[in-house]
Write an enzyme that holds these catalytic residues in place. Sequence first.
Site, short mmCIF file in Angstrom:
data_model
loop_
_atom_site.label_atom_id
_atom_site.label_comp_id
_atom_site.label_asym_id
_atom_site.label_seq_id
_atom_site.Cartn_x
_atom_site.Cartn_y
_atom_site.Cartn_z
N LYS A 152 23.93 -17.59 -24.19
CA LYS A 152 22.75 -18.04 -24.94
C LYS A 152 22.90 -17.82 -26.45
O LYS A 152 22.27 -18.51 -27.24
CB LYS A 152 21.49 -17.33 -24.45
N GLU A 202 22.86 -24.68 -8.96
CA GLU A 202 21.58 -24.00 -9.16
C GLU A 202 21.16 -23.26 -7.89
O GLU A 202 21.73 -23.47 -6.83
CB GLU A 202 20.51 -25.00 -9.61
N GLY A 260 15.47 -23.18 -5.68
CA GLY A 260 14.83 -24.01 -6.72
C GLY A 260 15.75 -25.14 -7.13
O GLY A 260 16.35 -25.10 -8.20
N SER A 298 28.25 -17.23 -16.71
CA SER A 298 27.33 -17.42 -17.85
C SER A 298 26.80 -16.14 -18.48
O SER A 298 26.37 -16.16 -19.63
CB SER A 298 26.17 -18.31 -17.42
C1 PLP Z 1 19.87 -19.19 -19.34
C2 PLP Z 1 20.92 -18.84 -18.38
C3 PLP Z 1 21.44 -19.78 -17.48
C4 PLP Z 1 20.90 -21.19 -17.38
O1 PLP Z 1 21.16 -21.91 -18.56
P1 PLP Z 1 20.42 -23.29 -18.87
O2 PLP Z 1 20.97 -23.72 -20.17
O3 PLP Z 1 18.95 -22.99 -18.92
O4 PLP Z 1 20.74 -24.20 -17.74
C5 PLP Z 1 22.49 -19.41 -16.67
N1 PLP Z 1 23.00 -18.17 -16.69
C6 PLP Z 1 22.52 -17.22 -17.54
C7 PLP Z 1 23.14 -15.87 -17.51
C8 PLP Z 1 21.47 -17.52 -18.42
O5 PLP Z 1 21.01 -16.57 -19.25
#
Ligand code: PLP
Length: 294
Positions: free
Chosen positions: A28, A179, A183, A279
């Site tokens: 992010k 996902e 959801g 992520s």
């Molecule tokens: C926000 C987030 C996501 C999802 O990202 P989007 O851009 O909202 O699809 C996935 N993994 C982590 C760790 C996040 O913080």
Amino acid sequence: MTSRTVDEALGAAVFFKCENFQRTGSFKFRGALNAVSSLEPESRARGVIAFSSGNHAQAVALAARLLGTDATIVMPTDAPASKMAATLGYGARVVTYDRYRENREDIARRLADERGATVIPPFDHPAVIAGQGTAAAELIGEAGSLDALFVCLGGGGLLSGSALAAKALSPGCKVYGVEPAAGNDGQLSFRQGSIVRIEVPTTIADGAQTQALGQHTFDIIRRDVADIFTASDAELIDCMRFFVTRMKIVVEPTGCLGFAGARGLGRSLAGRRVGIIISGGNVDDRRLTDLFDV
Ligand SMILES: *Cc1c(COP(=O)(O)O)cnc(C)c1O
């Protein structure tokens, strides 16, 4: 990172992009830094606002600090103390609200009007999408061209940015979103051709509890993504355990979605060059041990 065990299990060459090592502990930070630095100097100087109790809050707080402006983060009064402390630690101001009686968007909008500050949305914004896409760009730059890329999906900022990067840098690479099974609004939207909104899903993947894709992210996903898969909470816990025990890395539940999706396809990826975006890694120690206990 690579893992011989994963390569053997899938019969593929697998490359993990480890955003659990990113500053603030998730990708992010990329979108937040790009969005805040894209503001005109006058509006940047008036500060930025985000409403989030998760990784986006910390990302906007650090981006604002590095770029010399103020961040105000709107969080529910019952947000986890550790998240609030982390956000304050990056130098942001935290404004709390009662999630049962007040609307966070109204509060953010009012603060924006009072101060002339800019709201930085968590996913549905071109500069945020472009920033998130740099993770896949770096992965392809380092690993070379890919046949498939698996990306965690919430509101779709990371997936749409990754799809744009892959299209430009590794044409022919199939990009998949993954996902939570609880959801699957993204999967429904993708298959139906219009944005589907759902109730807040109950899942351990707290970074992907979004209720709907954004308009920008949906348009890109619809055009440039090959398909969307889902993963159950049990599969996510299994991946977290694998990451800790075999690869020696801590990954938060949401961060496991991409790997869970690739594993779900099993040997159909044999012979391919596969990218997986991890992520984020923000999970506190207590929660980690609780999840491993079930
Ligand atoms: C926000 C987030 C996501 C999802 O990202 P989007 O851009 O909202 O699809 C996935 N993994 C982590 C760790 C996040 O913080």
